[in-house]
Scaffold this motif. Sequence first.
Motif, PDB file in Angstrom:
ATOM      1  N   ALA A 141      50.732  21.513 -32.123  1.00 29.74           N
ATOM      2  CA  ALA A 141      51.900  20.669 -32.374  1.00 29.74           C
ATOM      3  C   ALA A 141      51.877  19.423 -31.486  1.00 29.74           C
ATOM      4  O   ALA A 141      52.252  18.329 -31.923  1.00 29.74           O
ATOM      5  CB  ALA A 141      53.177  21.467 -32.145  1.00 29.74           C
ATOM      6  N   LEU A 142      51.437  19.583 -30.247  1.00 34.00           N
ATOM      7  CA  LEU A 142      51.328  18.431 -29.346  1.00 34.00           C
ATOM      8  C   LEU A 142      50.293  17.446 -29.857  1.00 34.00           C
ATOM      9  O   LEU A 142      50.539  16.244 -29.912  1.00 34.00           O
ATOM     10  CB  LEU A 142      50.949  18.898 -27.935  1.00 34.00           C
ATOM     11  N   GLY A 143      49.122  17.950 -30.231  1.00 36.99           N
ATOM     12  CA  GLY A 143      48.069  17.092 -30.754  1.00 36.99           C
ATOM     13  C   GLY A 143      47.352  16.313 -29.667  1.00 36.99           C
ATOM     14  O   GLY A 143      47.929  15.943 -28.646  1.00 36.99           O
ATOM     15  N   LEU A 144      46.093  16.041 -29.905  1.00 34.47           N
ATOM     16  CA  LEU A 144      45.254  15.363 -28.911  1.00 34.47           C
ATOM     17  C   LEU A 144      45.632  13.900 -28.734  1.00 34.47           C
ATOM     18  O   LEU A 144      45.522  13.344 -27.636  1.00 34.47           O
ATOM     19  CB  LEU A 144      43.788  15.493 -29.331  1.00 34.47           C
ATOM     20  N   GLN A 145      46.100  13.255 -29.804  1.00 34.30           N
ATOM     21  CA  GLN A 145      46.401  11.823 -29.734  1.00 34.30           C
ATOM     22  C   GLN A 145      47.482  11.498 -28.710  1.00 34.30           C
ATOM     23  O   GLN A 145      47.484  10.416 -28.128  1.00 34.30           O
ATOM     24  CB  GLN A 145      46.844  11.312 -31.120  1.00 34.30           C
ATOM     25  N   ARG A 146      48.387  12.426 -28.466  1.00 30.97           N
ATOM     26  CA  ARG A 146      49.454  12.195 -27.486  1.00 30.97           C
ATOM     27  C   ARG A 146      48.893  11.999 -26.077  1.00 30.97           C
ATOM     28  O   ARG A 146      49.542  11.399 -25.221  1.00 30.97           O
ATOM     29  CB  ARG A 146      50.434  13.377 -27.467  1.00 30.97           C
ATOM     30  N   PHE A 147      47.696  12.536 -25.842  1.00 26.55           N
ATOM     31  CA  PHE A 147      47.101  12.466 -24.504  1.00 26.55           C
ATOM     32  C   PHE A 147      46.206  11.251 -24.311  1.00 26.55           C
ATOM     33  O   PHE A 147      45.696  11.032 -23.211  1.00 26.55           O
ATOM     34  CB  PHE A 147      46.298  13.743 -24.220  1.00 26.55           C
ATOM     35  N   LYS A 148      46.017  10.459 -25.384  1.00 24.86           N
ATOM     36  CA  LYS A 148      45.104   9.313 -25.278  1.00 24.86           C
ATOM     37  C   LYS A 148      45.526   8.322 -24.195  1.00 24.86           C
ATOM     38  O   LYS A 148      44.676   7.883 -23.389  1.00 24.86           O
ATOM     39  CB  LYS A 148      44.960   8.602 -26.620  1.00 24.86           C
ATOM     40  N   PRO A 149      46.806   7.933 -24.092  1.00 24.63           N
ATOM     41  CA  PRO A 149      47.183   7.011 -23.010  1.00 24.63           C
ATOM     42  C   PRO A 149      46.883   7.581 -21.622  1.00 24.63           C
ATOM     43  O   PRO A 149      46.451   6.852 -20.728  1.00 24.63           O
ATOM     44  CB  PRO A 149      48.695   6.821 -23.214  1.00 24.63           C
ATOM     45  N   LEU A 150      47.095   8.895 -21.437  1.00 23.59           N
ATOM     46  CA  LEU A 150      46.803   9.513 -20.143  1.00 23.59           C
ATOM     47  C   LEU A 150      45.306   9.515 -19.862  1.00 23.59           C
ATOM     48  O   LEU A 150      44.867   9.250 -18.735  1.00 23.59           O
ATOM     49  CB  LEU A 150      47.327  10.951 -20.117  1.00 23.59           C
ATOM     50  N   SER A 177      43.105  29.194 -26.074  1.00 26.74           N
ATOM     51  CA  SER A 177      43.963  28.753 -27.179  1.00 26.74           C
ATOM     52  C   SER A 177      44.275  27.260 -27.123  1.00 26.74           C
ATOM     53  O   SER A 177      44.486  26.631 -28.167  1.00 26.74           O
ATOM     54  CB  SER A 177      45.280  29.534 -27.170  1.00 26.74           C
ATOM     55  N   ILE A 178      44.319  26.691 -25.929  1.00 25.45           N
ATOM     56  CA  ILE A 178      44.754  25.294 -25.786  1.00 25.45           C
ATOM     57  C   ILE A 178      43.750  24.314 -26.386  1.00 25.45           C
ATOM     58  O   ILE A 178      44.125  23.487 -27.239  1.00 25.45           O
ATOM     59  CB  ILE A 178      45.069  24.985 -24.311  1.00 25.45           C
ATOM     60  N   PRO A 179      42.457  24.356 -26.015  1.00 25.63           N
ATOM     61  CA  PRO A 179      41.522  23.443 -26.698  1.00 25.63           C
ATOM     62  C   PRO A 179      41.406  23.732 -28.185  1.00 25.63           C
ATOM     63  O   PRO A 179      41.236  22.802 -28.983  1.00 25.63           O
ATOM     64  CB  PRO A 179      40.191  23.666 -25.973  1.00 25.63           C
ATOM     65  N   ALA A 180      41.501  25.003 -28.571  1.00 27.49           N
ATOM     66  CA  ALA A 180      41.426  25.334 -30.001  1.00 27.49           C
ATOM     67  C   ALA A 180      42.575  24.674 -30.770  1.00 27.49           C
ATOM     68  O   ALA A 180      42.383  24.157 -31.875  1.00 27.49           O
ATOM     69  CB  ALA A 180      41.451  26.841 -30.199  1.00 27.49           C
ATOM     70  N   GLY A 181      43.769  24.666 -30.184  1.00 25.97           N
ATOM     71  CA  GLY A 181      44.915  24.030 -30.835  1.00 25.97           C
ATOM     72  C   GLY A 181      44.839  22.520 -30.795  1.00 25.97           C
ATOM     73  O   GLY A 181      45.071  21.842 -31.806  1.00 25.97           O
ATOM     74  N   LEU A 182      44.501  21.969 -29.630  1.00 26.80           N
ATOM     75  CA  LEU A 182      44.414  20.508 -29.502  1.00 26.80           C
ATOM     76  C   LEU A 182      43.365  19.922 -30.425  1.00 26.80           C
ATOM     77  O   LEU A 182      43.555  18.835 -30.989  1.00 26.80           O
ATOM     78  CB  LEU A 182      44.094  20.130 -28.051  1.00 26.80           C
ATOM     79  N   LEU A 183      42.238  20.620 -30.585  1.00 24.93           N
ATOM     80  CA  LEU A 183      41.143  20.129 -31.420  1.00 24.93           C
ATOM     81  C   LEU A 183      41.272  20.597 -32.863  1.00 24.93           C
ATOM     82  O   LEU A 183      40.347  20.455 -33.657  1.00 24.93           O
ATOM     83  CB  LEU A 183      39.801  20.564 -30.835  1.00 24.93           C
TER      84      LEU A 183
END
Length: 199
Positions: free
Chosen positions: A74-83, A127-133
């Motif tokens: 739900a968070l998605g990887l794109q949200r972390f791009k600025p960080l 679970s976290i990388p599996a969900g983010l990716l």
Amino acid sequence: MGEWVRELIEQSGYLGVAFLMLAETVFPPIPSEVIMSLAGLQAAKGSLSLVGVILCGTAGAMLGNVFWYLLARALGLQRFKPLIDRFGRWLTMDWAEVERGEKWFRTHGAAFVFFGRLMPTIRSLVSIPAGLLRMSLSRFLFWSTLGTLGWTTLLATAGYVLGQRYTMVDEYIGPASTAIIILLVLWYFWRVLTWRPSR
């Protein structure tokens, strides 16, 4: 703490095993090696069945695994791009590396999830990388359940065979978990010191 786990399993049976493994996966207050080895001990005493203990432990852990997977997805990887763009050195990655990681995960994600579930410490993070990716839910469930089943079977069977010596499970796995944490910390510092942005 072990006594509290033992009492809960004795009073609540299979439901207690599932609840403890769910709690351990979502917010790890108690190591799974303590929970499942004690559950295996109860099976050896005859109050529970070994198969039932393994299945309930796996089910509880998988509920927690799915929770982290869905949250990360739900968070998605794109949200972390600025960080990542701003703190690349401290995160030891840039966006080009993330994209390469996505391609790698599409090919090797199943093996990462399966074998990751069989490793102390790392199994809680899979679970976290599996969900983010955005690994497909069906693949995640299949390989994660298979790995989790292997882990709970190993621990419960060890507790069943060892009986009152069940603490030997934690005596062996505890140092392995500590060693993995130390290696991860060392690897992180090495990455920070040697990291350079992709060209």
